[in-house]
Write a protein that holds these residues in place. Sequence first.
Motif, mmCIF file in Angstrom:
data_model
loop_
_atom_site.group_PDB
_atom_site.id
_atom_site.type_symbol
_atom_site.label_atom_id
_atom_site.label_comp_id
_atom_site.label_asym_id
_atom_site.label_seq_id
_atom_site.Cartn_x
_atom_site.Cartn_y
_atom_site.Cartn_z
ATOM 1 N N MET A 1 0.603 -1.175 -0.014
ATOM 2 C CA MET A 1 -0.017 0.041 -0.069
ATOM 3 C C MET A 1 0.879 1.254 -0.146
ATOM 4 S SD MET A 1 -3.199 1.133 -0.292
ATOM 5 C CE MET A 1 -3.833 -0.418 -0.089
ATOM 6 N N PHE A 3 1.222 5.631 -0.450
ATOM 7 C CA PHE A 3 0.545 6.833 -0.326
ATOM 8 C C PHE A 3 0.627 7.705 -1.539
ATOM 9 C CE2 PHE A 3 1.266 5.590 4.254
ATOM 10 C CZ PHE A 3 0.068 5.488 4.808
ATOM 11 N N HIS A 7 -4.602 6.845 -7.800
ATOM 12 C CA HIS A 7 -5.891 6.901 -8.248
ATOM 13 C C HIS A 7 -6.191 7.831 -9.268
ATOM 14 C CE1 HIS A 7 -10.408 6.307 -7.981
ATOM 15 N NE2 HIS A 7 -10.175 5.085 -7.533
ATOM 16 N N LEU A 9 -8.737 9.559 -9.346
ATOM 17 C CA LEU A 9 -9.272 10.642 -8.586
ATOM 18 C C LEU A 9 -8.214 11.568 -8.084
ATOM 19 C CD1 LEU A 9 -11.935 11.707 -6.923
ATOM 20 C CD2 LEU A 9 -10.847 10.457 -4.855
ATOM 21 N N HIS A 10 -7.076 11.208 -8.050
ATOM 22 C CA HIS A 10 -5.806 11.983 -7.480
ATOM 23 C C HIS A 10 -5.561 12.927 -8.694
ATOM 24 C CE1 HIS A 10 -5.537 9.257 -3.746
ATOM 25 N NE2 HIS A 10 -5.601 10.388 -3.159
ATOM 26 N N ARG A 12 -7.155 13.660 -11.120
ATOM 27 C CA ARG A 12 -8.085 14.847 -11.425
ATOM 28 C C ARG A 12 -8.052 16.052 -10.518
ATOM 29 N NH1 ARG A 12 -14.095 12.739 -12.007
ATOM 30 N NH2 ARG A 12 -13.074 10.610 -11.700
ATOM 31 N N ARG A 13 -7.772 15.470 -9.296
ATOM 32 C CA ARG A 13 -7.490 16.638 -8.218
ATOM 33 C C ARG A 13 -6.139 17.553 -8.423
ATOM 34 N NH1 ARG A 13 -8.761 13.565 -2.562
ATOM 35 N NH2 ARG A 13 -10.925 13.458 -2.792
ATOM 36 N N ARG A 16 -6.828 19.860 -11.278
ATOM 37 C CA ARG A 16 -7.566 20.815 -10.780
ATOM 38 C C ARG A 16 -6.574 21.933 -10.043
ATOM 39 N NH1 ARG A 16 -12.526 18.387 -8.021
ATOM 40 N NH2 ARG A 16 -11.336 18.875 -6.132
ATOM 41 N N GLY A 19 -4.463 23.771 -12.420
ATOM 42 C CA GLY A 19 -4.932 24.729 -13.310
ATOM 43 C C GLY A 19 -5.365 25.945 -12.590
ATOM 44 N N LEU A 20 -5.858 25.633 -11.244
ATOM 45 C CA LEU A 20 -5.873 26.990 -10.413
ATOM 46 C C LEU A 20 -4.831 27.591 -10.292
ATOM 47 C CD1 LEU A 20 -8.292 28.197 -8.660
ATOM 48 C CD2 LEU A 20 -7.709 26.808 -6.825
ATOM 49 N N VAL A 23 -4.214 29.785 -13.240
ATOM 50 C CA VAL A 23 -5.156 30.891 -13.350
ATOM 51 C C VAL A 23 -4.793 32.093 -12.094
ATOM 52 C CG1 VAL A 23 -7.413 31.574 -12.506
ATOM 53 C CG2 VAL A 23 -7.052 29.287 -13.949
ATOM 54 N N PHE A 27 -3.533 35.574 -13.074
ATOM 55 C CA PHE A 27 -3.945 37.134 -12.388
ATOM 56 C C PHE A 27 -3.202 37.854 -11.980
ATOM 57 C CE2 PHE A 27 -6.367 38.857 -8.627
ATOM 58 C CZ PHE A 27 -7.244 39.613 -9.434
ATOM 59 N N ALA A 29 0.088 37.979 -12.761
ATOM 60 C CA ALA A 29 0.702 38.784 -13.762
ATOM 61 C C ALA A 29 -0.167 39.939 -14.416
ATOM 62 C CB ALA A 29 1.165 37.920 -14.915
#
Lengths: 66, 313
Positions: A1, A3, A7, A9-10, A12-13, A16, A19-20, A23, A27, A29
Amino acid sequence: MSFRATHELHRRRAGRNIGLALVLLAFIAIVFGLTVVKVTSGDPMQAFDHVPRPEMATDGTPAQGD
Amino acid sequence: MTDASINTHTLQPEASFGDYVALLKPRVMSLVVFTALVGLLAAPVGVHPMIGFASILFIAVGAGASGALNMWWDADIDAVMKRTAKRPVPAGKVEPGEALAIGVALSGFAVVMLALASNLVAAGLLAFTILFYAVVYTMWLKRWTPQNIVIGGAAGAFPPMIGWAVATGGIGLESVLMFLLIFMWTPPHFWALALFMNADYEKAGVPMLTVTHGRRVTRNHVLAYTVLLAPLAVGTAFTSIGGPVYLLTSVVLNALFLLGAWRIWRRDEEAAQADKYKVEKSFFGLSLLYLFLHFGAILMEAALRPYGLGGWG
């Protein structure tokens, strides 16, 4: 196992978050660029919003760097 | 213990960054960017490129915010229409509350930033546009009257006026004409689409003119609005944003547009079904080109002006 983010999901997070981050960096700049342009354009302006106010010029000629 | 965070069986599917981008309706945003840019560049006063760029960006963010508010409110009807069922909220990728929060936050952000970057007139127009689209069109008119897209079209018509206001700090005859060009173009554009797509709207209970008054009335309306649009579009050639390039473009496009509208008006439903709405579909395609080329011609006149070639000299 492990850490590590293995996954879907990770992934995708992470996408995100990156991406943020981009952004927010863009801003920063843009605000920096706007500030430089507004301050160096030399229009009569007040510091709180950096919007030119022609009525501040007293003799009809634009005041520099007030 | 930490493993609990990767157990997705009990979690809602999480949105990706792209889902949040889709919430802002990027295709609508690209049209807003183009028309606002034309409005800004056609204005008689120049702006610093950095201020122009930032202003257009904030106008686009404002348009995106109103798109998110629209998706929050319309999630129920988006879910039943084939064209919109895959949008982030009806698809279950973004929570409705999240869409509302993003819409409200970005609206405030865009208006305040536009005020700081340019002026209060431009910011006020942007705030009005967002309110008009989100409240007047989405919440009120869309489900209530078949004239929904006529009045709602005003929201899509404001961007060139905002761009013009960024440069001039006010409203002029030319910016009103650019507004009217999009405003009068919207009904024939949408009703041509509704003529060959109305099964979706009927299912969702949206009162499209084709559903409430029938196709004959819709065909009459397409022709009427096209006849009203033509002199307005050609007349713009004789203002400060027009010129020979615009006049030539406009005359050709309006002749084609009038011909298309007349062909739609002339035929009945049987003829349309026989050739699978060929005339309506080609009119819809032409309508996209019509708007793009009109604004392209205004842009061309503005680009030629520094060389003494644009306008009527």
